[in-house]
Motif scaffolding. Structure first.
Motif, PDB file in Angstrom:
ATOM      1  N   ILE A  87      22.388  33.490  15.049  1.00 47.92           N
ATOM      2  CA  ILE A  87      23.424  34.211  15.786  1.00 47.92           C
ATOM      3  C   ILE A  87      24.401  33.233  16.451  1.00 47.92           C
ATOM      4  O   ILE A  87      25.611  33.423  16.433  1.00 47.92           O
ATOM      5  N   ALA A  88      23.854  32.153  17.027  1.00 45.48           N
ATOM      6  CA  ALA A  88      24.713  31.175  17.717  1.00 45.48           C
ATOM      7  C   ALA A  88      24.518  29.789  17.087  1.00 45.48           C
ATOM      8  O   ALA A  88      23.405  29.276  17.063  1.00 45.48           O
ATOM      9  N   PRO A  89      25.574  29.181  16.567  1.00 45.93           N
ATOM     10  CA  PRO A  89      25.450  27.866  15.950  1.00 45.93           C
ATOM     11  C   PRO A  89      25.173  26.767  16.982  1.00 45.93           C
ATOM     12  O   PRO A  89      25.288  26.988  18.189  1.00 45.93           O
ATOM     13  N   LEU A  90      24.830  25.609  16.511  1.00 48.75           N
ATOM     14  CA  LEU A  90      24.556  24.434  17.331  1.00 48.75           C
ATOM     15  C   LEU A  90      25.781  24.084  18.186  1.00 48.75           C
ATOM     16  O   LEU A  90      26.916  24.188  17.728  1.00 48.75           O
ATOM     17  N   THR A  91      25.535  23.680  19.439  1.00 51.28           N
ATOM     18  CA  THR A  91      26.638  23.260  20.315  1.00 51.28           C
ATOM     19  C   THR A  91      26.426  21.813  20.746  1.00 51.28           C
ATOM     20  O   THR A  91      25.346  21.246  20.575  1.00 51.28           O
ATOM     21  N   LYS A  92      27.456  21.232  21.350  1.00 55.07           N
ATOM     22  CA  LYS A  92      27.397  19.833  21.799  1.00 55.07           C
ATOM     23  C   LYS A  92      26.321  19.621  22.853  1.00 55.07           C
ATOM     24  O   LYS A  92      25.845  18.503  23.047  1.00 55.07           O
ATOM     25  N   GLU A  93      25.927  20.683  23.544  1.00 54.73           N
ATOM     26  CA  GLU A  93      24.911  20.570  24.594  1.00 54.73           C
ATOM     27  C   GLU A  93      23.493  20.585  24.038  1.00 54.73           C
ATOM     28  O   GLU A  93      22.544  20.231  24.730  1.00 54.73           O
ATOM     29  N   ASP A  94      23.320  21.015  22.801  1.00 53.74           N
ATOM     30  CA  ASP A  94      21.984  21.126  22.215  1.00 53.74           C
ATOM     31  C   ASP A  94      21.405  19.755  21.879  1.00 53.74           C
ATOM     32  O   ASP A  94      22.137  18.830  21.506  1.00 53.74           O
ATOM     33  N   TYR A  95      20.058  19.674  21.981  1.00 57.95           N
ATOM     34  CA  TYR A  95      19.362  18.410  21.703  1.00 57.95           C
ATOM     35  C   TYR A  95      19.574  17.954  20.253  1.00 57.95           C
ATOM     36  O   TYR A  95      19.664  16.768  19.975  1.00 57.95           O
ATOM     37  N   GLY A  96      19.695  18.898  19.329  1.00 58.78           N
ATOM     38  CA  GLY A  96      19.827  18.550  17.909  1.00 58.78           C
ATOM     39  C   GLY A  96      21.224  18.123  17.490  1.00 58.78           C
ATOM     40  O   GLY A  96      21.458  17.836  16.314  1.00 58.78           O
ATOM     41  N   TYR A  97      22.146  18.073  18.455  1.00 58.98           N
ATOM     42  CA  TYR A  97      23.537  17.712  18.139  1.00 58.98           C
ATOM     43  C   TYR A  97      23.722  16.203  18.197  1.00 58.98           C
ATOM     44  O   TYR A  97      23.335  15.545  19.160  1.00 58.98           O
ATOM     45  N   ASN A  98      24.320  15.639  17.135  1.00 59.77           N
ATOM     46  CA  ASN A  98      24.613  14.205  17.067  1.00 59.77           C
ATOM     47  C   ASN A  98      26.094  14.009  17.416  1.00 59.77           C
ATOM     48  O   ASN A  98      26.963  14.320  16.610  1.00 59.77           O
ATOM     49  N   PRO A  99      26.396  13.492  18.630  1.00 58.96           N
ATOM     50  CA  PRO A  99      27.796  13.423  19.065  1.00 58.96           C
ATOM     51  C   PRO A  99      28.643  12.351  18.367  1.00 58.96           C
ATOM     52  O   PRO A  99      29.856  12.481  18.278  1.00 58.96           O
ATOM     53  N   SER A 100      27.975  11.308  17.883  1.00 63.26           N
ATOM     54  CA  SER A 100      28.755  10.218  17.258  1.00 63.26           C
ATOM     55  C   SER A 100      28.149   9.824  15.909  1.00 63.26           C
ATOM     56  O   SER A 100      27.447   8.821  15.804  1.00 63.26           O
ATOM     57  N   PRO A 101      28.403  10.640  14.880  1.00 63.27           N
ATOM     58  CA  PRO A 101      27.823  10.347  13.560  1.00 63.27           C
ATOM     59  C   PRO A 101      28.427   9.105  12.918  1.00 63.27           C
ATOM     60  O   PRO A 101      29.611   8.822  13.071  1.00 63.27           O
ATOM     61  N   SER A 102      27.571   8.355  12.210  1.00 66.30           N
ATOM     62  CA  SER A 102      28.029   7.190  11.453  1.00 66.30           C
ATOM     63  C   SER A 102      28.530   7.653  10.085  1.00 66.30           C
ATOM     64  O   SER A 102      28.376   8.819   9.716  1.00 66.30           O
ATOM     65  N   LEU A 103      29.127   6.741   9.323  1.00 65.76           N
ATOM     66  CA  LEU A 103      29.567   7.080   7.966  1.00 65.76           C
ATOM     67  C   LEU A 103      28.369   7.506   7.115  1.00 65.76           C
ATOM     68  O   LEU A 103      28.486   8.328   6.213  1.00 65.76           O
ATOM     69  N   ASP A 104      27.202   6.925   7.417  1.00 64.84           N
ATOM     70  CA  ASP A 104      25.972   7.256   6.691  1.00 64.84           C
ATOM     71  C   ASP A 104      25.473   8.669   6.997  1.00 64.84           C
ATOM     72  O   ASP A 104      24.802   9.285   6.180  1.00 64.84           O
ATOM     73  N   GLY A 133      29.040  -0.384   5.554  1.00 64.72           N
ATOM     74  CA  GLY A 133      28.639   0.619   6.549  1.00 64.72           C
ATOM     75  C   GLY A 133      27.992   1.845   5.943  1.00 64.72           C
ATOM     76  O   GLY A 133      27.505   2.713   6.668  1.00 64.72           O
ATOM     77  N   ILE A 134      27.968   1.932   4.624  1.00 70.93           N
ATOM     78  CA  ILE A 134      27.306   3.055   3.961  1.00 70.93           C
ATOM     79  C   ILE A 134      26.159   2.531   3.099  1.00 70.93           C
ATOM     80  O   ILE A 134      26.373   1.841   2.105  1.00 70.93           O
ATOM     81  N   LYS A 135      24.944   2.843   3.523  1.00 69.65           N
ATOM     82  CA  LYS A 135      23.760   2.378   2.795  1.00 69.65           C
ATOM     83  C   LYS A 135      23.349   3.338   1.687  1.00 69.65           C
ATOM     84  O   LYS A 135      22.702   2.947   0.731  1.00 69.65           O
ATOM     85  N   HIS A 136      23.712   4.602   1.879  1.00 68.99           N
ATOM     86  CA  HIS A 136      23.303   5.588   0.874  1.00 68.99           C
ATOM     87  C   HIS A 136      24.313   6.714   0.739  1.00 68.99           C
ATOM     88  O   HIS A 136      25.084   6.989   1.648  1.00 68.99           O
ATOM     89  N   LEU A 137      24.290   7.341  -0.408  1.00 65.82           N
ATOM     90  CA  LEU A 137      25.113   8.507  -0.686  1.00 65.82           C
ATOM     91  C   LEU A 137      24.311   9.730  -0.261  1.00 65.82           C
ATOM     92  O   LEU A 137      23.162   9.892  -0.665  1.00 65.82           O
ATOM     93  N   ARG A 138      24.917  10.576   0.581  1.00 66.66           N
ATOM     94  CA  ARG A 138      24.195  11.732   1.129  1.00 66.66           C
ATOM     95  C   ARG A 138      24.627  13.024   0.426  1.00 66.66           C
ATOM     96  O   ARG A 138      25.811  13.359   0.394  1.00 66.66           O
ATOM     97  N   VAL A 139      23.644  13.752  -0.098  1.00 71.49           N
ATOM     98  CA  VAL A 139      23.873  15.025  -0.785  1.00 71.49           C
ATOM     99  C   VAL A 139      23.304  16.151   0.075  1.00 71.49           C
ATOM    100  O   VAL A 139      22.143  16.104   0.475  1.00 71.49           O
ATOM    101  N   LEU A 140      24.127  17.159   0.370  1.00 74.87           N
ATOM    102  CA  LEU A 140      23.652  18.316   1.132  1.00 74.87           C
ATOM    103  C   LEU A 140      23.506  19.507   0.198  1.00 74.87           C
ATOM    104  O   LEU A 140      24.442  19.901  -0.491  1.00 74.87           O
ATOM    105  N   MET A 141      22.298  20.075   0.179  1.00 79.61           N
ATOM    106  CA  MET A 141      21.999  21.235  -0.660  1.00 79.61           C
ATOM    107  C   MET A 141      22.023  22.499   0.206  1.00 79.61           C
ATOM    108  O   MET A 141      21.426  22.518   1.284  1.00 79.61           O
ATOM    109  N   PHE A 142      22.710  23.537  -0.262  1.00 84.32           N
ATOM    110  CA  PHE A 142      22.669  24.816   0.441  1.00 84.32           C
ATOM    111  C   PHE A 142      22.673  25.940  -0.598  1.00 84.32           C
ATOM    112  O   PHE A 142      23.032  25.742  -1.755  1.00 84.32           O
TER     113      PHE A 142
END
Length: 287
Positions: A146-163, A39-48
């Motif tokens: 000022i306001a973070p992403l919410t569940k109502e926003d288009y950019g919100y992914n409600p059911s993320p996969s392991l990937d 179920g995991i095709k790749h290792l995901r690295v988040l840079m901040f």
């Protein structure tokens, strides 16, 4: 009487040992990596990190090293600004081969808007938390400081996969930057605390090391002999809480038009630890 002159900017011996001649071995190790969990095709690295730290440039440097040629999968800016050049959340995949034989390395990178001073600009720390959990859709660019992403926003992914979830968090800091502002530091700490709660491994990279130290600019192999860089890394470790053995100095490709082994090796040194830390997380938490 012969008096031995010492360089006041340099340590007599490197404080960390590197096997500079083993670039091919490190390269092979990273190239052959594949997650072993279903179920995991790749290792995901988040840079901040703060604005202008070199997050996107590092992704390009990784692509250069793995593909063996110059490439620019992540757009960057050469101008200095207190505003983030990266505006959307994008997954950067590194291509192998061409045409019908084209595939991708099982290692992907996400970078986000830079952390900015104050609460009215840059990415909201809570949005980085959502990205770690896999809740930010690829391509989302309507980040609101000022306001973070919410569940109502288009950019919100409600059911993320392991990937979709992040497997390694990397904090990027420029060695040539002045002292970090207190508000940016607070945001970094908040992101780290959340990652710790989620069990996500964390490491840091110190970029622009050649611009920060003339001795490193002369010879990249002086990286672990530079007193200035060693102090920068220790100060950053104390400020953010990331242990010294999880901080890696790198030089991103910037003005070069051809690959250089010493640049590649420092990138690979950091990359190997990302693979190791991320794979440990996948095996322990997602298996």
């Amino acid at each position: 009487v012969y008096v031995r002159r010492t360089n006041s900017y340099m340590l007599d011996k490197p404080w960390r040992d590197l096997r500079w001649g083993e670039k091919q071995k490190e390269l092979q190790y990273v190239k052959e990596y594949k997650p072993a969990v279903e179920g995991i095709k790749h290792l995901r690295v988040l840079m901040f990190g703060h604005v202008g730290a070199g997050k996107s440039s590092f992704i390009n440097s990784v692509s250069n090293v793995l593909r063996g040629r110059m490439s620019i999968p992540a757009l960057t800016s050469s101008t200095t600004s207190d505003r983030s050049f990266t505006i959307k959340y994008e997954t950067h995949k590194i291509r192998v081969g061409r045409g019908t034989s084209k595939t991708f390395f099982p290692l992907v990178f996400n970078d986000v808007m830079g952390l900015e001073d104050g609460n009215s600009s840059g990415i909201h720390a809570s949005d980085i938390t959502l990205a770690m959990k896999g809740h930010v859709k690829d391509g989302h660019k309507q980040f609101n400081p000022i306001a973070p992403l919410t569940k109502e926003d288009y950019g919100y992914n409600p059911s993320p996969s392991l990937d979709d979830k992040v497997h390694v968090l990397v904090c990027v800091m420029s060695a040539n930057a002045p002292q970090i502002n207190a508000s940016v530091l607070q945001k970094m700490k908040k992101v780290r605390e959340t990652a710790s709660e989620l069990g996500i491994p964390q490491m840091a990279m110190m970029t622009h090391i050649d611009a920060a130290c003339g001795e490193i600019e002369k010879d990249l192999k002086n990286v672990y002999r530079s007193k200035h860089l060693h102090k920068k890394m220790k100060d950053f470790s104390a400020a953010v809480g990331i242990p010294m053995n999880c901080i890696f100095p790198v030089k991103n490709y910037s003005d070069e038009i051809d690959l250089k082994d010493d640049v590649d090796f420092l990138v690979l040194s950091a990359l190997r630890k990302m693979v190791d830390f991320g794979d440990d997380f996948i095996e322990k938490n997602l298996n």
